[in-house]
Design a protein around this motif. Structure first.
Motif, PDB file in Angstrom:
ATOM      1  N   GLY A 106       0.805  -1.217   0.000  1.00 12.65           N
ATOM      2  CA  GLY A 106       0.000   0.000   0.000  1.00 12.65           C
ATOM      3  C   GLY A 106       0.836   1.263   0.000  1.00 12.65           C
ATOM      4  O   GLY A 106       0.493   2.242  -0.669  1.00 12.65           O
ATOM      5  N   ALA A 107       1.948   1.252   0.728  1.00 17.05           N
ATOM      6  CA  ALA A 107       2.824   2.426   0.764  1.00 17.05           C
ATOM      7  C   ALA A 107       3.405   2.727  -0.616  1.00 17.05           C
ATOM      8  O   ALA A 107       3.573   3.886  -0.987  1.00 17.05           O
ATOM      9  CB  ALA A 107       3.944   2.216   1.778  1.00 17.05           C
ATOM     10  N   VAL A 108       3.673   1.692  -1.386  1.00 22.99           N
ATOM     11  CA  VAL A 108       4.237   1.880  -2.729  1.00 22.99           C
ATOM     12  C   VAL A 108       3.155   2.221  -3.750  1.00 22.99           C
ATOM     13  O   VAL A 108       3.315   3.128  -4.560  1.00 22.99           O
ATOM     14  CB  VAL A 108       5.029   0.621  -3.171  1.00 22.99           C
ATOM     15  N   LEU A 109       2.028   1.516  -3.708  1.00 21.83           N
ATOM     16  CA  LEU A 109       0.992   1.706  -4.725  1.00 21.83           C
ATOM     17  C   LEU A 109       0.038   2.865  -4.435  1.00 21.83           C
ATOM     18  O   LEU A 109      -0.682   3.309  -5.316  1.00 21.83           O
ATOM     19  CB  LEU A 109       0.200   0.416  -4.926  1.00 21.83           C
ATOM     20  N   GLN A 110       0.006   3.339  -3.208  1.00 21.34           N
ATOM     21  CA  GLN A 110      -0.802   4.484  -2.793  1.00 21.34           C
ATOM     22  C   GLN A 110      -2.254   4.401  -3.261  1.00 21.34           C
ATOM     23  O   GLN A 110      -2.720   5.216  -4.060  1.00 21.34           O
ATOM     24  CB  GLN A 110      -0.155   5.775  -3.287  1.00 21.34           C
ATOM     25  N   PRO A 111      -3.005   3.420  -2.783  1.00 20.00           N
ATOM     26  CA  PRO A 111      -4.404   3.256  -3.211  1.00 20.00           C
ATOM     27  C   PRO A 111      -5.266   4.453  -2.815  1.00 20.00           C
ATOM     28  O   PRO A 111      -5.091   5.027  -1.741  1.00 20.00           O
ATOM     29  CB  PRO A 111      -4.835   1.989  -2.482  1.00 20.00           C
ATOM     30  N   LEU A 112      -6.173   4.811  -3.699  1.00 23.88           N
ATOM     31  CA  LEU A 112      -7.019   5.985  -3.498  1.00 23.88           C
ATOM     32  C   LEU A 112      -8.043   5.830  -2.381  1.00 23.88           C
ATOM     33  O   LEU A 112      -8.382   6.806  -1.717  1.00 23.88           O
ATOM     34  CB  LEU A 112      -7.746   6.326  -4.803  1.00 23.88           C
ATOM     35  N   ASP A 113      -8.562   4.628  -2.178  1.00 24.28           N
ATOM     36  CA  ASP A 113      -9.651   4.441  -1.224  1.00 24.28           C
ATOM     37  C   ASP A 113      -9.252   3.787   0.094  1.00 24.28           C
ATOM     38  O   ASP A 113     -10.098   3.632   0.968  1.00 24.28           O
ATOM     39  CB  ASP A 113     -10.769   3.604  -1.864  1.00 24.28           C
ATOM     40  N   THR A 114      -8.023   3.403   0.236  1.00 25.53           N
ATOM     41  CA  THR A 114      -7.591   2.796   1.499  1.00 25.53           C
ATOM     42  C   THR A 114      -7.372   3.926   2.495  1.00 25.53           C
ATOM     43  O   THR A 114      -6.557   4.809   2.261  1.00 25.53           O
ATOM     44  CB  THR A 114      -6.300   1.976   1.317  1.00 25.53           C
ATOM     45  N   MET A 115      -8.118   3.906   3.579  1.00 24.83           N
ATOM     46  CA  MET A 115      -8.049   4.979   4.568  1.00 24.83           C
ATOM     47  C   MET A 115      -6.838   4.826   5.498  1.00 24.83           C
ATOM     48  O   MET A 115      -6.268   5.805   5.937  1.00 24.83           O
ATOM     49  CB  MET A 115      -9.332   5.014   5.394  1.00 24.83           C
ATOM     50  N   ARG A 116      -6.482   3.606   5.809  1.00 28.00           N
ATOM     51  CA  ARG A 116      -5.315   3.380   6.665  1.00 28.00           C
ATOM     52  C   ARG A 116      -4.704   2.043   6.291  1.00 28.00           C
ATOM     53  O   ARG A 116      -5.403   1.111   5.887  1.00 28.00           O
ATOM     54  CB  ARG A 116      -5.688   3.427   8.138  1.00 28.00           C
ATOM     55  N   LEU A 117      -3.403   1.988   6.433  1.00 28.23           N
ATOM     56  CA  LEU A 117      -2.666   0.762   6.127  1.00 28.23           C
ATOM     57  C   LEU A 117      -1.970   0.276   7.384  1.00 28.23           C
ATOM     58  O   LEU A 117      -1.628   1.079   8.259  1.00 28.23           O
ATOM     59  CB  LEU A 117      -1.618   1.037   5.044  1.00 28.23           C
ATOM     60  N   PRO A 118      -1.721  -1.013   7.478  1.00 26.99           N
ATOM     61  CA  PRO A 118      -0.971  -1.522   8.635  1.00 26.99           C
ATOM     62  C   PRO A 118       0.440  -0.944   8.660  1.00 26.99           C
ATOM     63  O   PRO A 118       0.993  -0.562   7.624  1.00 26.99           O
ATOM     64  CB  PRO A 118      -0.923  -3.032   8.386  1.00 26.99           C
ATOM     65  N   ALA A 119       1.008  -0.881   9.841  1.00 25.36           N
ATOM     66  CA  ALA A 119       2.384  -0.405  10.000  1.00 25.36           C
ATOM     67  C   ALA A 119       3.327  -1.300   9.217  1.00 25.36           C
ATOM     68  O   ALA A 119       3.127  -2.518   9.142  1.00 25.36           O
ATOM     69  CB  ALA A 119       2.773  -0.391  11.469  1.00 25.36           C
ATOM     70  N   ILE A 120       4.338  -0.710   8.623  1.00 21.11           N
ATOM     71  CA  ILE A 120       5.267  -1.506   7.817  1.00 21.11           C
ATOM     72  C   ILE A 120       6.548  -1.819   8.561  1.00 21.11           C
ATOM     73  O   ILE A 120       7.368  -2.570   8.084  1.00 21.11           O
ATOM     74  CB  ILE A 120       5.582  -0.821   6.477  1.00 21.11           C
ATOM     75  N   ARG A 121       6.722  -1.266   9.737  1.00 21.74           N
ATOM     76  CA  ARG A 121       7.931  -1.537  10.510  1.00 21.74           C
ATOM     77  C   ARG A 121       7.619  -2.509  11.631  1.00 21.74           C
ATOM     78  O   ARG A 121       6.557  -2.460  12.239  1.00 21.74           O
ATOM     79  CB  ARG A 121       8.476  -0.243  11.095  1.00 21.74           C
ATOM     80  N   ALA A 122       8.563  -3.364  11.896  1.00 23.32           N
ATOM     81  CA  ALA A 122       8.409  -4.298  13.011  1.00 23.32           C
ATOM     82  C   ALA A 122       8.554  -3.518  14.313  1.00 23.32           C
ATOM     83  O   ALA A 122       9.253  -2.514  14.382  1.00 23.32           O
ATOM     84  CB  ALA A 122       9.459  -5.395  12.933  1.00 23.32           C
ATOM     85  N   ARG A 123       7.902  -3.978  15.346  1.00 23.93           N
ATOM     86  CA  ARG A 123       8.033  -3.337  16.649  1.00 23.93           C
ATOM     87  C   ARG A 123       9.410  -3.602  17.222  1.00 23.93           C
ATOM     88  O   ARG A 123       9.997  -4.658  17.018  1.00 23.93           O
ATOM     89  CB  ARG A 123       6.981  -3.872  17.612  1.00 23.93           C
ATOM     90  N   ARG A 124       9.883  -2.639  17.978  1.00 23.30           N
ATOM     91  CA  ARG A 124      11.180  -2.814  18.628  1.00 23.30           C
ATOM     92  C   ARG A 124      11.014  -3.715  19.842  1.00 23.30           C
ATOM     93  O   ARG A 124       9.997  -3.655  20.536  1.00 23.30           O
ATOM     94  CB  ARG A 124      11.717  -1.467  19.082  1.00 23.30           C
ATOM     95  N   PRO A 125      12.020  -4.518  20.128  1.00 19.96           N
ATOM     96  CA  PRO A 125      11.951  -5.352  21.330  1.00 19.96           C
ATOM     97  C   PRO A 125      11.893  -4.486  22.577  1.00 19.96           C
ATOM     98  O   PRO A 125      12.407  -3.373  22.593  1.00 19.96           O
ATOM     99  CB  PRO A 125      13.271  -6.157  21.280  1.00 19.96           C
ATOM    100  N   ALA A 126      11.261  -5.017  23.623  1.00 17.74           N
ATOM    101  CA  ALA A 126      11.171  -4.290  24.894  1.00 17.74           C
ATOM    102  C   ALA A 126      12.576  -3.956  25.384  1.00 17.74           C
ATOM    103  O   ALA A 126      13.495  -4.761  25.300  1.00 17.74           O
ATOM    104  CB  ALA A 126      10.423  -5.140  25.918  1.00 17.74           C
TER     105      ALA A 126
END
Length: 141
Positions: free
Chosen positions: A115-135
Motif C-alpha cells: 500500500g505504501a508503494v501503490l498508494q491506493p485511493l480508497d484505502t483509509m489506513r494501512l498496517p504499519a510496515i515496521r516491526a516493533r522494537r523489542p522491549a
C-alpha cells in the motif's frame, strides 16, 4: 485537489510480489474481474494473500489482505467488501498469494508495504510496515 492513484501494471504487480519476500507463494500475473472472483471463486485456493483492486481507469483503489482458515478464502474476504458496498469502483484485481502459514503480523506488514508503494485511493489506513522494537530497546540520541 484530487489525488491520482498509481496504475495497476505488470511492474506494479512485480513490485508487490517482491515486497512479499520469502512469504510469497507464487506469482499470479493475470488480473481478474470482480465477477470472476466473487461468482466463479477464482482465488478459492488462496487463504492468505494481499489483493490489489483497480478501477476502470486502472488506478489502484484499494490494497487489502486476507488471512483465512478452514473453508474460507481470499474470495470470501473480497465478497465481504462487495456486500458492504466498498467495492463499487473495483473492476480488476490482482492477488499476491502468500504461504498459508504466514503469521498475521507479517501478512499485515506486507499489505502495508504494498500500500505504501501503490498508494491506493480508497484505502483509509494501512498496517504499519515496521516491526516493533523489542522491549528495552532504545534509539541512541
Amino acid at each position: 485537489m484530487t489525488r491520482r492513484g498509481r496504475a495497476l501494471s505488470p511492474e506494479a504487480y512485480d513490485t508487490a510480489c517482491d515486497l512479499a519476500g520469502a512469504s510469497l507463494l507464487r506469482r499470479i500475473p493475470a488480473a481478474a474481474t470482480l465477477l470472476q472472483i466473487v461468482e466463479e471463486k477464482l482465488w478459492s485456493e488462496f487463504v492468505t494473500a494481499v489483493y490489489i483492486a483497480a478501477d476502470s481507469n486502472n488506478a489502484v483503489r484499494y490494497v487489502g489482505s486476507a488471512d483465512r482458515s478452514g473453508l474460507a478464502s481470499v474470495d470470501d474476504r473480497i465478497q465481504e467488501h462487495v456486500r458492504a458496498g466498498r467495492a463499487t469502483r473495483w473492476i480488476r484485481l490482482m492477488v499476491v498469494p502468500l504461504i498459508p502459514d504466514t503469521e498475521v503480523t507479517l501478512v499485515r506488514r506486507v499489505e502495508g508495504r504494498v500500500g505504501a508503494v501503490l498508494q491506493p485511493l480508497d484505502t483509509m489506513r494501512l498496517p504499519a510496515i515496521r516491526a516493533r522494537r523489542p522491549a528495552g530497546f532504545s534509539t541512541p540520541r
